[in-house]
Design an enzyme around this catalytic site. Structure first.
Site, short mmCIF file in Angstrom:
data_model
loop_
_atom_site.label_atom_id
_atom_site.label_comp_id
_atom_site.label_asym_id
_atom_site.label_seq_id
_atom_site.Cartn_x
_atom_site.Cartn_y
_atom_site.Cartn_z
N GLU A 173 0.87 -1.19 0.00
CA GLU A 173 0.00 0.00 0.00
C GLU A 173 0.90 1.23 0.00
O GLU A 173 1.62 1.48 0.97
CB GLU A 173 -0.89 -0.02 1.25
N LYS A 206 -10.54 -1.33 7.74
CA LYS A 206 -9.30 -1.00 8.45
C LYS A 206 -9.69 -0.48 9.84
O LYS A 206 -10.59 0.37 9.94
CB LYS A 206 -8.57 0.09 7.65
N ARG A 248 0.84 10.31 0.38
CA ARG A 248 1.28 11.38 1.27
C ARG A 248 2.48 12.11 0.72
O ARG A 248 2.93 13.09 1.32
CB ARG A 248 1.67 10.80 2.63
C1 3PG Z 1 -1.36 4.16 7.89
O1 3PG Z 1 -1.24 4.94 6.96
O2 3PG Z 1 -2.14 3.21 7.87
C2 3PG Z 1 -0.55 4.37 9.13
O3 3PG Z 1 0.36 5.41 8.96
C3 3PG Z 1 0.19 3.15 9.54
O4 3PG Z 1 0.54 3.31 10.87
P1 3PG Z 1 1.95 2.83 11.40
O5 3PG Z 1 2.96 3.75 10.78
O6 3PG Z 1 1.86 2.98 12.89
O7 3PG Z 1 2.17 1.40 10.98
#
Ligand code: 3PG
Length: 221
Positions: free
Chosen positions: A50, A138, A54
């Site tokens: 994924e 999610k 960003r």
């Molecule tokens: C996301 O985009 O799903 C989160 O940034 C993931 O969170 P994590 O960096 O704590 O794994």
């Protein structure tokens, strides 16, 4: 984990989620990193990634993986709007993940016929998703929103919902999430964090992928 499926917006993603216990969440600053990162994940046994929208490089990163690493199902994450669904689709994303639940994103994904995993953190959000016909969600931010205790409480009410906990999941707590029957897979950046991607340490990404699969295998055993 639980193999039982509900009708959903998952399409091809459904089959992959039944096989793969983790979804690597990537923040790619340089699109040139995308292909070696995807190949490193695949080498470690994880054929899914994924790429979060960003960074300015994200659409090119998605396109590079879609074109050059066909063994990896590539999706777009952090998709906030219908316009961003179009961006993801145009880049070649094969699925979409949102941090929250937005009807605009749901509709755009239906129109584009692209699988969607929207984010939820509360009973009201799960119920809204339920009424939109979505059964795979999610759970974000997983640790901060109460972790396994909250998922168990939600799953006791929403019996057919499958959760993808994401946010604060690491190799250290992966087991406790995957032990839940309502959890189909976990997402997270720990598999290929930005510092490792930027350092070009692809062997470390493969090792982390292998470690996650070993943890999941131990849960299944
Ligand atoms: C996301 O985009 O799903 C989160 O940034 C993931 O969170 P994590 O960096 O704590 O794994």
């Amino acid at each position: 984990m639980n193999g039982a499926l509900a009708r959903d917006m998952l399409g091809d993603l459904e089959a992959v989620l039944d096989q793969v216990p983790v979804i690597p969440v990537l923040v790619i600053d340089n699109a040139d990193d995308a292909v070696p990162v995807a190949r490193a994940l695949a080498a470690g046994g994880i054929p899914i990634a994924e790429v979060t929208l960003r960074t300015p490089a994200a659409p090119d990163a998605i396109a590079a993986i879609a074109e050059n690493v066909p063994e990896v199902l590539v999706g777009a994450g952090t998709v906030l709007s219908g316009d961003q669904v179009d961006t993801a689709r145009s880049a070649g994303a094969q699925f979409v993940v949102s941090p929250g639940l937005s009807e605009a994103v749901v509709t755009a994904c239906e129109v584009a016929a692209i699988p969607l995993i929207p984010g939820v953190a509360t009973a009201s959000e799960v119920q809204r998703a339920w009424n939109l016909g979505i059964r795979t969600l999610k759970f974000f931010p997983a640790v901060q929103a109460g972790g396994t205790a909250t998922i168990s409480a939600l799953a006791s009410v929403f019996r057919k919902v499958r959760f993808v906990p994401t946010g604060g999941v690491t190799a250290e707590n992966l087991t406790e999430f995957l032990k839940l029957a309502s959890v189909v897979a976990c997402g997270g950046s720990w598999l290929a964090p930005a510092n490792i991607v930027n350092a070009g340490d692809y062997a470390a990404i493969t090792r982390r992928a292998e470690e996650a699969l070993a943890i999941a295998a131990a849960v299944e055993a």
